[in-house]
Design a protein around this motif. Structure first.
Motif, short mmCIF file in Angstrom:
data_model
loop_
_atom_site.label_atom_id
_atom_site.label_comp_id
_atom_site.label_asym_id
_atom_site.label_seq_id
_atom_site.Cartn_x
_atom_site.Cartn_y
_atom_site.Cartn_z
N THR A 76 26.52 7.79 -44.26
CA THR A 76 26.02 6.49 -43.28
C THR A 76 27.57 6.03 -42.07
O THR A 76 26.74 5.30 -41.45
N MET A 77 28.62 6.73 -41.67
CA MET A 77 29.20 6.76 -40.80
C MET A 77 28.75 6.96 -39.57
O MET A 77 28.49 6.98 -38.83
N LEU A 80 25.62 5.27 -38.47
CA LEU A 80 25.97 4.10 -38.10
C LEU A 80 26.66 4.05 -36.48
O LEU A 80 25.85 3.15 -35.70
N GLN A 81 27.35 5.29 -36.70
CA GLN A 81 27.72 5.82 -35.50
C GLN A 81 26.69 5.41 -33.97
O GLN A 81 26.04 5.20 -33.20
N LEU A 84 25.01 2.38 -33.32
CA LEU A 84 25.62 1.14 -32.96
C LEU A 84 25.50 1.93 -31.68
O LEU A 84 25.26 1.36 -30.59
N CYS A 87 21.68 1.45 -29.77
CA CYS A 87 21.92 -0.59 -29.41
C CYS A 87 23.12 -0.74 -28.30
O CYS A 87 22.22 -2.00 -28.04
#
Lengths: 337, 337
Positions: A76-77, A80-81, A84, A87
């Motif tokens: 997940t991390m 996410l990275q 992120l 984005c």
DNA sequence: GCCCCGATAGACAGCGCTGTCAATTTCGGG
DNA sequence: CCCGAAATTGACAGCGCTGTCTATCGGGGC
């Protein structure tokens, strides 16, 4: 000194607000000279468009959702990275949504979420990628979404995935070149797509080298460390002893370390172990785990870019499967005597 | 059928939009009867206020930022879970911001971030909690923030922390009651606040029981698994052998397992090991690690609630330190013979 | 040199909500 | 029953931006 708005920029550049808006949105039909003037003014005033106003006015929200369902923190991390970062680069915000795919009320939970938050698109990670209820809700809401490494429903949506088959084939080549000939495989539940592919890829690559399926020892775990211990114990009973074990993920591979230690089997001298995922645990065992790195962050990055590009109406072609690569650490060595 | 807006609700309830707004924002001076009418209409239409419009109009953004700097995935995931949940409950969105506290340009990075995104408040996690540049930027932007378990600058901001001292004292009691008398301690860099507290708490609790600091073997790591191996090797050379080692985090504790295995020392028969954090690795060693659980998710939850409460102008009193509790697993047992 | 058309720029009206302030209602006390 | 103050409700004007439509500009073809 309050924050500059679009009118301030227009005033300073001596143009209309609409022209500034055109530049901001990269719309066509703006003469270079005017564009330059406006960009200068934006720069000088340190102007940043207000997302809320933009959103209210245009209907776009500049928000991408990330849907995840509680898999390993490492995974997940990494997602996410990647999301992120993508984005940020595109001036979007990322909103995290945590769901429980297995819950019977998942459909309603999705509805509630989708109604409340206005998003421009959603990145979906496994296992949510394979839940019909989730996909149905997304489609009912007419929300564009990209799935990362889905196991089911190919073609139902845009997708970014890794080339698992090629990856596993690399694992086999690596072990084969180190001289290994007696192999064990620790898989996950048969129902799990990723597990299946890794299993099939492993057996296929060995078959190419003349190793029959019957010669390969096999144990089933459930992707947890603990299950890896059990699987390791089982496999290491085999005579003559296996020299190499491939586990379908790193946690189970780490479990094999423990089983080996208990049986007095030294890694890598007497046994080589290879994992899959290059997760965080791979560097938390000794010797460190040789494992297959999936470019998860990159895949997530691509997913976001795909989403944003598709929003602009442009037809976007499906990104190609991403390449994995083997991270060689200390847990796999030349076959011992 | 398009999404209902505030005017639809007002029409159906036969009131003005402003009254609906009052109900939505829980403002005073609304008669119960009117509130009921409006709530009925909201319910019937499935109305959800549009965040972008709300934000544009009120200046509030309904966004909470989570600032983190790349610590362990486990820790971050737990914080994420807590903040996410609290935000959902309060109808807020969570925006993740990843910074590099150590970077020399951190100040500018913060400026850029704060300018671009409008947030109502920010949750700051270690080690960003201790970076003057970060705190300065936050204060210059006049953004309310709550720090989770900061190590420096007490009183500079609202803060949520755990009661480390009491926690470490529990560890000592546990080991002492198991009969241990010869202790080792693996700390982190002295500069790290958490590490220091754990060190001091450990020595203090033992002093209470009559163990002099000089009797305690000590090694320094850097919170990584690898450094734990080294520290473990060093400590396990001591004669007579230590019977219990406390490590300032779980990763280093796991490293001690590896060192012990290499030296043929069985855990927990010959050596007890206790970690700190109850991180994910605690269940990825065998036997599973006895460790101190910090209520990280709860702390994050409280941080968000504090932030939102303070926004409403109410003076908010600092939440009390949160209690940790010891998770007893298999790695610490009665002292061997 | 003139006309027509596409390229370019601007005016203006909202998006959906809340802040401000004014209008109306309610209520207690005389 | 009347008055003033407090409580309650509503009208209206934006928040900062973009969509739509209109006005203007510039250039090619005759």
């Amino acid at each position: 000194m309050r924050k500059a708005n679009i009118a301030d920029v227009a005033l300073r550049a001596g143009v209309s607000t609409k022209s500034v808006s055109r530049v901001l949105n990269d719309e066509p039909n703006v003469r270079p000279q005017m564009r330059a003037k406006i960009e200068e003014a934006i720069e000088a005033l340190g102007y940043k468009p207000d997302l809320a106003a933009r959103s209210l006015s245009s209907g776009r929200s500049f928000i991408i959702g990330l849907l995840f369902d509680n898999p390993s923190p490492n995974y997940t991390m990494k997602v996410l990275q990647g999301t992120l970062d993508a984005c940020h680069q595109a001036g979007y915000q990322l909103v995290i949504e945590n769901v429980d795919t297995a819950s019977p009320t998942i459909g309603q939970a999705m509805e509630a979420m989708l109604q409340h938050r206005r998003m421009d698109g959603m990145v979906v990670t496994p296992p949510a990628t394979d839940s019909p209820a989730v996909l149905d809700a997304l489609e009912r809401a007419n929300l564009p979404y990209v799935r990362i490494a889905p196991n089911k429903f190919p073609g139902r949506s845009m997708t970014v995935s890794a080339d698992d088959q090629a990856a596993v084939s690399d694992v086999v080549r690596h072990l084969w070149n180190l001289g290994h000939r007696r192999f064990g495989f620790v898989g996950g539940p048969a129902s799990h797509g990723a597990s299946m592919w890794r299993h099939d890829g492993f057996f296929a690559a060995l078959a190419e080298r003349g190793v029959e399926p019957g010669e390969i020892q096999e144990a089933e775990g459930d992707f947890t460390f603990t299950s890896g211990i059990g699987a390791g114990r089982q496999l290491l009973r085999a005579e003559p002893r296996l020299t190499a074990i491939f586990a379908a993920n790193d946690d189970m591979a780490a479990g094999i370390f423990t089983a080996a230690a208990q049986l007095g089997i030294k890694i890598p001298d007497m046994l080589s172990v290879v994992g899959f995922d290059d997760s965080w645990i791979a560097k938390s065992v000794w010797p460190e785990l040789t494992t297959m790195h999936q470019p998860i962050a990159e895949m997530a990055h691509i997913a976001v870019r795909t989403l944003i590009a598709s929003r602009n109406g442009k037809a976007v072609k499906e990104p190609a499967p991403q390449n994995c690569h083997l991270i060689v650490r200390g847990s796999a060595g030349p076959v011992g005597q």
